[in-house]
Structures are given as C-alpha cells and as structure tokens.
Design a protein around this motif. Structure first.
Motif, PDB file in Angstrom:
ATOM      1  N   VAL A   5       2.641  -6.067   6.553  1.00 51.73           N
ATOM      2  CA  VAL A   5       3.508  -7.396   5.009  1.00 51.73           C
ATOM      3  C   VAL A   5       3.674  -5.835   4.589  1.00 51.73           C
ATOM      4  CG1 VAL A   5       2.970  -8.182   3.394  1.00 51.73           C
ATOM      5  CG2 VAL A   5       2.523  -8.844   5.995  1.00 51.73           C
ATOM      6  N   ILE A   6       4.735  -5.710   3.704  1.00 56.16           N
ATOM      7  CA  ILE A   6       4.545  -4.648   3.014  1.00 56.16           C
ATOM      8  C   ILE A   6       5.770  -5.539   1.460  1.00 56.16           C
ATOM      9  CG2 ILE A   6       6.478  -3.260   1.942  1.00 56.16           C
ATOM     10  CD1 ILE A   6       7.033  -2.413   4.850  1.00 56.16           C
ATOM     11  N   LEU A   7       4.904  -5.585   0.425  1.00 56.49           N
ATOM     12  CA  LEU A   7       4.746  -6.169  -0.937  1.00 56.49           C
ATOM     13  C   LEU A   7       5.824  -4.885  -1.358  1.00 56.49           C
ATOM     14  CD1 LEU A   7       1.782  -8.146  -1.304  1.00 56.49           C
ATOM     15  CD2 LEU A   7       3.566  -8.605   0.139  1.00 56.49           C
ATOM     16  N   GLY A   8       6.637  -5.421  -2.061  1.00 54.33           N
ATOM     17  CA  GLY A   8       7.311  -4.671  -3.030  1.00 54.33           C
ATOM     18  C   GLY A   8       8.970  -3.456  -2.382  1.00 54.33           C
ATOM     19  N   SER A   9       8.887  -4.073  -1.489  1.00 48.32           N
ATOM     20  CA  SER A   9      10.070  -3.510  -0.108  1.00 48.32           C
ATOM     21  C   SER A   9      10.995  -2.564  -0.263  1.00 48.32           C
ATOM     22  CB  SER A   9      10.416  -4.813   0.765  1.00 48.32           C
ATOM     23  OG  SER A   9      11.366  -6.066   0.521  1.00 48.32           O
ATOM     24  N   THR A  10      12.123  -3.458  -1.076  1.00 46.41           N
ATOM     25  CA  THR A  10      13.224  -2.980  -2.167  1.00 46.41           C
ATOM     26  C   THR A  10      12.712  -2.100  -3.214  1.00 46.41           C
ATOM     27  OG1 THR A  10      13.234  -4.485  -3.671  1.00 46.41           O
ATOM     28  CG2 THR A  10      14.534  -5.266  -1.496  1.00 46.41           C
ATOM     29  N   GLY A  11      11.522  -1.034  -3.215  1.00 43.89           N
ATOM     30  CA  GLY A  11      11.036  -0.475  -4.674  1.00 43.89           C
ATOM     31  C   GLY A  11      11.352   0.869  -3.491  1.00 43.89           C
ATOM     32  N   SER A  12      10.900   1.334  -4.668  1.00 50.06           N
ATOM     33  CA  SER A  12      10.540   3.232  -3.822  1.00 50.06           C
ATOM     34  C   SER A  12       9.169   3.073  -2.781  1.00 50.06           C
ATOM     35  CB  SER A  12       9.674   3.995  -5.502  1.00 50.06           C
ATOM     36  OG  SER A  12       9.292   5.099  -4.821  1.00 50.06           O
ATOM     37  N   ILE A  13       7.811   2.749  -2.957  1.00 54.81           N
ATOM     38  CA  ILE A  13       7.036   2.635  -2.366  1.00 54.81           C
ATOM     39  C   ILE A  13       7.821   1.864  -1.286  1.00 54.81           C
ATOM     40  CG2 ILE A  13       4.859   1.848  -1.228  1.00 54.81           C
ATOM     41  CD1 ILE A  13       4.573   4.420  -2.993  1.00 54.81           C
ATOM     42  N   GLY A  14       8.195   0.561  -1.218  1.00 52.38           N
ATOM     43  CA  GLY A  14       8.688  -0.185  -0.306  1.00 52.38           C
ATOM     44  C   GLY A  14       9.432   0.579   0.839  1.00 52.38           C
ATOM     45  N   THR A  15      10.859   0.953   0.338  1.00 51.30           N
ATOM     46  CA  THR A  15      11.444   2.060   0.965  1.00 51.30           C
ATOM     47  C   THR A  15      10.968   3.021   2.089  1.00 51.30           C
ATOM     48  OG1 THR A  15      12.612   3.009  -0.876  1.00 51.30           O
ATOM     49  CG2 THR A  15      13.950   0.691  -0.537  1.00 51.30           C
ATOM     50  N   GLN A  16      10.678   3.711   1.921  1.00 50.37           N
ATOM     51  CA  GLN A  16       9.306   4.279   2.354  1.00 50.37           C
ATOM     52  C   GLN A  16       8.779   4.515   3.157  1.00 50.37           C
ATOM     53  OE1 GLN A  16       9.177   8.738  -0.485  1.00 50.37           O
ATOM     54  NE2 GLN A  16       9.183   6.570  -1.869  1.00 50.37           N
ATOM     55  N   ALA A  17       8.263   2.772   3.031  1.00 46.72           N
ATOM     56  CA  ALA A  17       7.349   2.429   3.745  1.00 46.72           C
ATOM     57  C   ALA A  17       8.613   1.815   4.934  1.00 46.72           C
ATOM     58  CB  ALA A  17       6.271   1.554   2.952  1.00 46.72           C
ATOM     59  N   LEU A  18       9.273   1.874   4.874  1.00 48.12           N
ATOM     60  CA  LEU A  18      10.437   0.914   5.897  1.00 48.12           C
ATOM     61  C   LEU A  18      10.662   2.437   6.540  1.00 48.12           C
ATOM     62  CD1 LEU A  18      11.754  -1.807   4.631  1.00 48.12           C
ATOM     63  CD2 LEU A  18      10.382  -2.010   5.606  1.00 48.12           C
ATOM     64  N   ASP A  19      10.680   3.332   5.957  1.00 46.89           N
ATOM     65  CA  ASP A  19      11.407   4.615   6.533  1.00 46.89           C
ATOM     66  C   ASP A  19       9.876   5.085   7.475  1.00 46.89           C
ATOM     67  OD1 ASP A  19      13.441   4.995   5.328  1.00 46.89           O
ATOM     68  OD2 ASP A  19      12.499   6.356   3.813  1.00 46.89           O
ATOM     69  N   VAL A  20       9.240   4.951   7.113  1.00 42.79           N
ATOM     70  CA  VAL A  20       7.572   5.111   8.030  1.00 42.79           C
ATOM     71  C   VAL A  20       8.047   4.444   9.661  1.00 42.79           C
ATOM     72  CG1 VAL A  20       5.328   5.980   8.533  1.00 42.79           C
ATOM     73  CG2 VAL A  20       6.475   5.892   6.182  1.00 42.79           C
ATOM     74  N   ARG A  25       8.327   2.488  15.449  1.00 48.28           N
ATOM     75  CA  ARG A  25       9.038   1.539  15.904  1.00 48.28           C
ATOM     76  C   ARG A  25       7.658   0.991  16.905  1.00 48.28           C
ATOM     77  NH1 ARG A  25      13.224  -1.465  13.987  1.00 48.28           N
ATOM     78  NH2 ARG A  25      14.359  -0.856  12.817  1.00 48.28           N
ATOM     79  N   GLU A  26       7.418   1.790  17.533  1.00 50.45           N
ATOM     80  CA  GLU A  26       6.215   1.677  19.037  1.00 50.45           C
ATOM     81  C   GLU A  26       4.935   1.585  18.412  1.00 50.45           C
ATOM     82  OE1 GLU A  26       5.555   5.426  17.947  1.00 50.45           O
ATOM     83  OE2 GLU A  26       7.528   4.331  17.542  1.00 50.45           O
ATOM     84  N   ARG A  27       5.136   1.944  16.975  1.00 54.46           N
ATOM     85  CA  ARG A  27       2.927   1.785  16.087  1.00 54.46           C
ATOM     86  C   ARG A  27       3.192   0.606  15.316  1.00 54.46           C
ATOM     87  NH1 ARG A  27       0.846   7.746  14.795  1.00 54.46           N
ATOM     88  NH2 ARG A  27      -1.146   6.606  14.151  1.00 54.46           N
ATOM     89  N   PHE A  28       4.232   0.316  14.521  1.00 60.07           N
ATOM     90  CA  PHE A  28       4.467  -0.409  13.593  1.00 60.07           C
ATOM     91  C   PHE A  28       4.806  -1.943  13.723  1.00 60.07           C
ATOM     92  CE2 PHE A  28       2.878   2.936  11.266  1.00 60.07           C
ATOM     93  CZ  PHE A  28       2.127   2.641  10.869  1.00 60.07           C
ATOM     94  N   GLU A  29       4.237  -3.354  13.473  1.00 59.26           N
ATOM     95  CA  GLU A  29       5.736  -4.208  13.554  1.00 59.26           C
ATOM     96  C   GLU A  29       5.982  -4.681  11.862  1.00 59.26           C
ATOM     97  OE1 GLU A  29       6.756  -8.028  15.657  1.00 59.26           O
ATOM     98  OE2 GLU A  29       4.633  -7.759  15.445  1.00 59.26           O
ATOM     99  N   VAL A  30       6.911  -4.814  11.611  1.00 56.46           N
ATOM    100  CA  VAL A  30       7.436  -5.677   9.674  1.00 56.46           C
ATOM    101  C   VAL A  30       6.928  -7.031  10.357  1.00 56.46           C
ATOM    102  CG1 VAL A  30       8.137  -6.004   8.251  1.00 56.46           C
ATOM    103  CG2 VAL A  30       8.031  -3.751   9.379  1.00 56.46           C
ATOM    104  N   VAL A  31       5.969  -7.917   9.885  1.00 54.76           N
ATOM    105  CA  VAL A  31       5.900  -9.360   9.944  1.00 54.76           C
ATOM    106  C   VAL A  31       6.809 -10.172   8.909  1.00 54.76           C
ATOM    107  CG1 VAL A  31       4.355  -8.722  12.023  1.00 54.76           C
ATOM    108  CG2 VAL A  31       3.656  -9.125   9.623  1.00 54.76           C
ATOM    109  N   GLY A  32       6.352  -8.484   7.625  1.00 61.21           N
ATOM    110  CA  GLY A  32       6.494 -10.006   6.361  1.00 61.21           C
ATOM    111  C   GLY A  32       6.764  -9.181   5.038  1.00 61.21           C
ATOM    112  N   LEU A  33       8.397  -9.558   4.258  1.00 59.65           N
ATOM    113  CA  LEU A  33       7.884  -9.089   3.342  1.00 59.65           C
ATOM    114  C   LEU A  33       9.132  -9.612   2.215  1.00 59.65           C
ATOM    115  CD1 LEU A  33      12.089  -7.487   5.803  1.00 59.65           C
ATOM    116  CD2 LEU A  33       9.340  -6.030   4.405  1.00 59.65           C
ATOM    117  N   ALA A  34       8.074  -8.785   0.747  1.00 58.50           N
ATOM    118  CA  ALA A  34       8.577  -9.758  -0.494  1.00 58.50           C
ATOM    119  C   ALA A  34       9.456  -8.698  -1.894  1.00 58.50           C
ATOM    120  CB  ALA A  34       7.105  -9.727  -1.034  1.00 58.50           C
ATOM    121  N   ALA A  35      10.274  -8.552  -1.939  1.00 60.22           N
ATOM    122  CA  ALA A  35      10.391  -8.440  -2.909  1.00 60.22           C
ATOM    123  C   ALA A  35      10.159  -8.844  -4.536  1.00 60.22           C
ATOM    124  CB  ALA A  35      11.624  -7.444  -2.569  1.00 60.22           C
TER     125      ALA A  35
END
Length: 362
Positions: A5-20, A25-35
């Motif tokens: 779950v990524i909180l602050g997904s549209t901010g600097s940390i969140g967008t870089q986490a989504l880059d990771v 994709r074989e290692r991480f699955e995003v199941v929740g997002l909050a902005a």
C-alpha cells in the motif's frame, strides 16, 4: 510477492516507489493507493497498476490501511496528518516503511509503543543509511550516530546574509527534488533537526550521541561510529529509489534499483561542522526531542505555519525558526500523551504561530 500500500502516491516518494514496483512487478504488487488531493493522478496510477482500493486525504488513507490486506505500507504523506495512517499500519500488523517522519516525531511513544521489533523500517535516506550501518555491530557497541546534511542552498552563508533571501532561493536545493515544505525545511535545517529526533526514536540512541555533519556531495548518507573507533558509512549516488526499495522489502536488496558509485573516476567528498549560529534549528530540535511529550508536535506545527507564511512573504527567512522557538518556549504541556492531546497541542501551536506572524513587522 510483497503486497504494497502506498500512501502519498502522487508525491515525490510515492511516484518513485511506483518506479521501483514498475521495474519489479514479479516482486511487488500494489494493492492500495492514497493521495492527498490529486484525484486525477491517483486514478491514472490505479488504472496502470490495476488497483481497486484507493483513497483521498489522510482520514480515508487511515481507513484504507485498516481495510486492505497488505504486507507493507509505505507512508509517504507529508506532515503530521500522517500520524493516523502510521498508527493504523502498526496496529494492523503491517510492516511500515516510513517516509513520513513527522508522524514518528509528533507521535513519539504513541508510535514506538505500538511497533514490534522490525516492524518500523525507515525510508529517509539518512535513516536507511543508519539502519544499514547498524547491522555491523550491536546496540551496545555504538558510540554515536552521525547524520549527514547537504547544507541546503545556503551552506556557508552567515546568519546576517540570510535576512533577505527570497522564497525561490530557499527552494533551490542543490541535490534533492522535494516539495515546498521539505525543501524549505532543508534550507533552514529544520529538516535535519527533525531527522535527529527521528534517529533517537528509531534507534534508541541518546541525543548527546547523535551528531550532524555537513556533507554537500550527498553521497555518504549517514554513518555509525562504534566503540572501537571504526566508522561504518553507507554511500551511494543521491537517489531515493534505493532507500525506498529497502523499505518495501527490508532487509533484502532490490537488484539494479540504483546506479552504484563509479570507482573508475576521481571523487572528492568533504565534511564540515554545522554552523549552529546561522542554523540554530538542530540545537532547538534536540532540546525539543529531549523534552518529549507534546513538544515535538508543537515544534513541527509551528514550523509548518511559519514556512507557509514565509512563502506568502509575511515573514522573512530567519523568522521561520525564530517563530518556532518562541512558540516552543511558550508551550506548557498538559496531561498524558494521546492523539487528542497531540491534536490540541498542534491547534494551539498553529494559532500561536499565526498570532506571532500577524504581529511581525512588514
């Protein structure tokens, strides 16, 4: 597969986490997002990563954390509004990858008291570096923590020379690309003061054993000095995706997430003492951290009001920390530390800071 779950997904940390995640994709699955407020950006992220559980605002983010099954919650929210989601993640038994330092600093023992061993993983580059270096010895073998600071855009400037700096100058950070609040806090070194409090809370090291050194190249992210005289440093090019990836799958490393240092080239790294006269925020933060209770919440809330006032050109740059100190000095704690007492202390601090700002000469 780690469910994230990524909180602050549209901010600097969140967008870089989504880059990771995007690259693994074989290692991480995003199941929740909050902005915070960016509904359009949130919807685009949810579509790309096929996420059905989303939230806008801190209250909805807290509810999302409690409802969604996940292995790790990355809290990349800015400000003390991240406290509720932080507590929710800990209470739900998730691993908490914490980039929202304010929730730990403001919450203090409310947060540390709920965290099981290994449940709280730092994402700030400095604290990730400390966590990595601390694996080289036992807690009893630590002599001190050395937190590095870039020095921000005003490194080497005298206090007098900072009286008339403009908001745009405070936002011209030489290394990191961050939002308005964090970038300004880096210019005043309030951010480094907050990080000293965070280090104390994360690693149970007394304030007198936590030092700050100015390292403008931002390659050595922090160091741990041990009792035998050895110092272990974590070094890497400045890229937040490295500590983010460690936060998502601590203590396992994600291959290829960042570029290593090119050791075939010459490098010059410098370290300088902190100028406490020009930048008194670190010393004030240590005093606040030692006082504990609601003092850190007051420090943080007053600073937020002062930073916004500076960018609205209501006060000068030096007035930011001056306002914070005056609010801290006027604070009189009342009662036990609870979410309610923290909220009341923050309301008082913001109102008091606003009064001081309104009375400041124009």
């Amino acid at each position: 597969m780690r469910r994230v779950v990524i909180l602050g997904s549209t901010g600097s940390i969140g967008t870089q986490a989504l880059d990771v995640v995007r690259a693994n994709r074989e290692r991480f699955e995003v199941v929740g997002l909050a902005a915070g407020t960016d509904a359009v950006g949130l919807a685009a992220q949810a579509a790309e990563f096929s996420v059905s559980h989303t939230a806008l605002g801190a209250d909805e983010a807290e509810a999302l954390v409690r409802e969604v099954e996940a292995d790790v919650v990355l809290n990349g929210i800015t400000g003390s509004v991240g406290l509720g989601p932080t507590l929710a993640a800990l209470e739900a038994g998730r691993t908490l990858a914490l980039a929202n330092k304010e929730s730990l600093i403001v919450g203090g023992e409310l947060v540390t008291g709920r965290a099981r061993a290994g449940q709280l993983v730092p994402v700030d580059s400095e604290h990730s570096a400390l966590a990595q270096a601390l694996r080289s010895g036992t807690h009893q073998e630590v002599r001190r923590l050395v937190v590095t600071a870039s020095g921000g855009p005003f490194r080497g400037r005298s206090r007098a020379s900072l009286a008339n700096v403009a908001p745009a100058e405070a936002l011209a950070h030489p290394t990191w690309d961050m939002g308005l609040m964090v970038t300004t806090n880096s210019a005043t070194l309030v951010n480094k003061g907050l990080e000293v409090i965070e280090a104390h809370l994360l690693f149970d090291i007394p304030f007198e054993a936590i030092e700050v050194t100015v390292h403008p190249q931002s390659v050595v992210h922090s160091m741990v000095e041990f009792v035998d005289g050895s110092t272990i440093a974590q070094a890497s090019p400045p890229d937040m995706r490295l500590p983010i990836s460690l936060g998502l799958d601590w203590p396992r490393r994600v291959a290829g997430v960042g570029a290593p240092i090119d050791w075939t080239r010459s490098h010059a790294w410098t370290f300088e003492p902190l100028d406490d006269a020009a930048f008194p925020a670190v010393g004030l933060a240590k005093r606040v951290g030692e006082a504990g209770g609601t003092y850190p919440a007051v420090f943080n809330a007053a600073n937020e009001q002062a930073v916004y006032a500076f960018h609205d050109r209501l006060i000068g740059f030096l007035d930011i920390v001056d306002v914070v100190q005056r609010v801290v000095d006027a604070h009189e704690p009342d009662g036990a530390l609870t979410r309610e007492s923290l909220a009341e202390a923050e309301r008082w601090a913001r109102a008091t800071a606003d009064q001081l700002i309104a009375a400041a000469p124009r």
